[in-house]
Design a protein around this motif. Structure first.
Motif, PDB file in Angstrom:
ATOM      1  N   TYR A   1       0.399  -0.886  -0.230  1.00 38.57           N
ATOM      2  CA  TYR A   1       0.248  -0.036   0.129  1.00 38.57           C
ATOM      3  C   TYR A   1       0.534   0.784  -0.321  1.00 38.57           C
ATOM      4  O   TYR A   1       1.900   1.302   0.344  1.00 38.57           O
ATOM      5  N   GLY A   2       0.247   2.668  -0.553  1.00 47.34           N
ATOM      6  CA  GLY A   2       0.265   3.406  -0.316  1.00 47.34           C
ATOM      7  C   GLY A   2       1.241   4.371   0.753  1.00 47.34           C
ATOM      8  O   GLY A   2       0.195   3.754   1.614  1.00 47.34           O
ATOM      9  N   THR A   3       1.607   5.236   0.833  1.00 50.43           N
ATOM     10  CA  THR A   3       2.370   5.979   2.017  1.00 50.43           C
ATOM     11  C   THR A   3       2.316   7.654   1.797  1.00 50.43           C
ATOM     12  O   THR A   3       2.521   8.201   3.071  1.00 50.43           O
ATOM     13  N   ILE A   4       1.434   8.029   0.585  1.00 50.17           N
ATOM     14  CA  ILE A   4       1.946   9.195   0.463  1.00 50.17           C
ATOM     15  C   ILE A   4       0.686   9.786   1.493  1.00 50.17           C
ATOM     16  O   ILE A   4       0.372  11.254   2.178  1.00 50.17           O
ATOM     17  N   GLY A   5      -0.492   8.655   2.118  1.00 49.29           N
ATOM     18  CA  GLY A   5      -1.046   9.533   2.643  1.00 49.29           C
ATOM     19  C   GLY A   5      -1.047   9.017   3.928  1.00 49.29           C
ATOM     20  O   GLY A   5      -0.753   8.005   4.237  1.00 49.29           O
TER      21      GLY A   5
END
Length: 213
Positions: free
Chosen positions: A143-147
């Motif tokens: 999963y992404g960690t931008i948010g």
């Protein structure tokens, strides 16, 4: 120091101030020229194909304003408040007053980024691609960690009416709560339908959702 000398010193200081001001104006104009040139290059480089048309390069008022700021030059607080108030007025809450749909469908929407690309079928619903920026479930390994993480979102916040409205508004138009947010304005820009938004709401808030386990 005699009077003529004082006058000369003052004149020199005035000229210096004017020069600095002129330099700043010239630098600002150069930035605007570069920005305009960059937009023209992009418009010349891209061609409309399917549903991905060149008009996507056209910015609305808030996008144009936000393009002038970045991490090293944040949006002034007064302007941010003004932008958020304008975007808050765009939020449309569910017509039937019901906020939650199916978390199972919401999970599918969160996992897919299909839609809005030239190769996608515009007659089919788009996905939210939520995992590209957020953690939602403990079972997801990538999963992404931008948010920020959204794991246990509902378990931590409950599902009171203020939470329901805030979460819906954040999905509909994130810039209503965070000026110049990078999060897609899913409802405002017609990326997700009202039914899809309800399903994503259920993914975030339903106690049975893997988000809240």
């Amino acid at each position: 120091m005699n009077e003529p000398s004082t006058r000369r010193t003052g004149a020199v200081a005035l000229v210096a101030v004017l020069a600095i001001g002129a330099t700043a104006v010239a630098a600002d104009k150069k930035k605007k020229d570069y920005r305009a040139a960059a937009v023209e290059v992009m418009k010349a480089s891209f061609q409309s194909k399917g549903q991905a048309s060149v008009d996507r390069l056209n910015q609305d008022e808030v996008q144009t304003t936000c393009s002038q700021y970045n991490a090293s030059k944040p949006v002034p607080r007064a302007l941010a408040k003004k932008l958020q108030e304008a975007q808050l007025a765009t939020i449309q809450y569910p017509a039937d007053g019901k906020f939650l749909g199916s978390w199972e469908n919401g999970e599918k929407i969160a996992q897919t980024g299909v839609g809005k690309q030239f190769s996608d079928d515009p007659s089919k619903p788009a996905g939210g691609n939520c995992y590209a920026c957020h953690q939602l479930s403990a079972k997801e390994l990538s999963y992404g960690t931008i948010g920020p993480t959204l794991y246990q979102y509902g378990r931590l916040r409950g599902n009171s009416e203020p939470i329901l409205k805030y979460t819906w508004g954040k999905l509909w138009n994130s810039q209503a709560f965070n000026a110049c947010s990078d999060m897609p304005r899913f409802g405002h820009q017609g990326i997700l339908t009202e039914e899809q938004l309800k399903d994503v709401m259920a993914l975030l808030l339903d106690p049975e959702s893997p988000v809240n386990k």
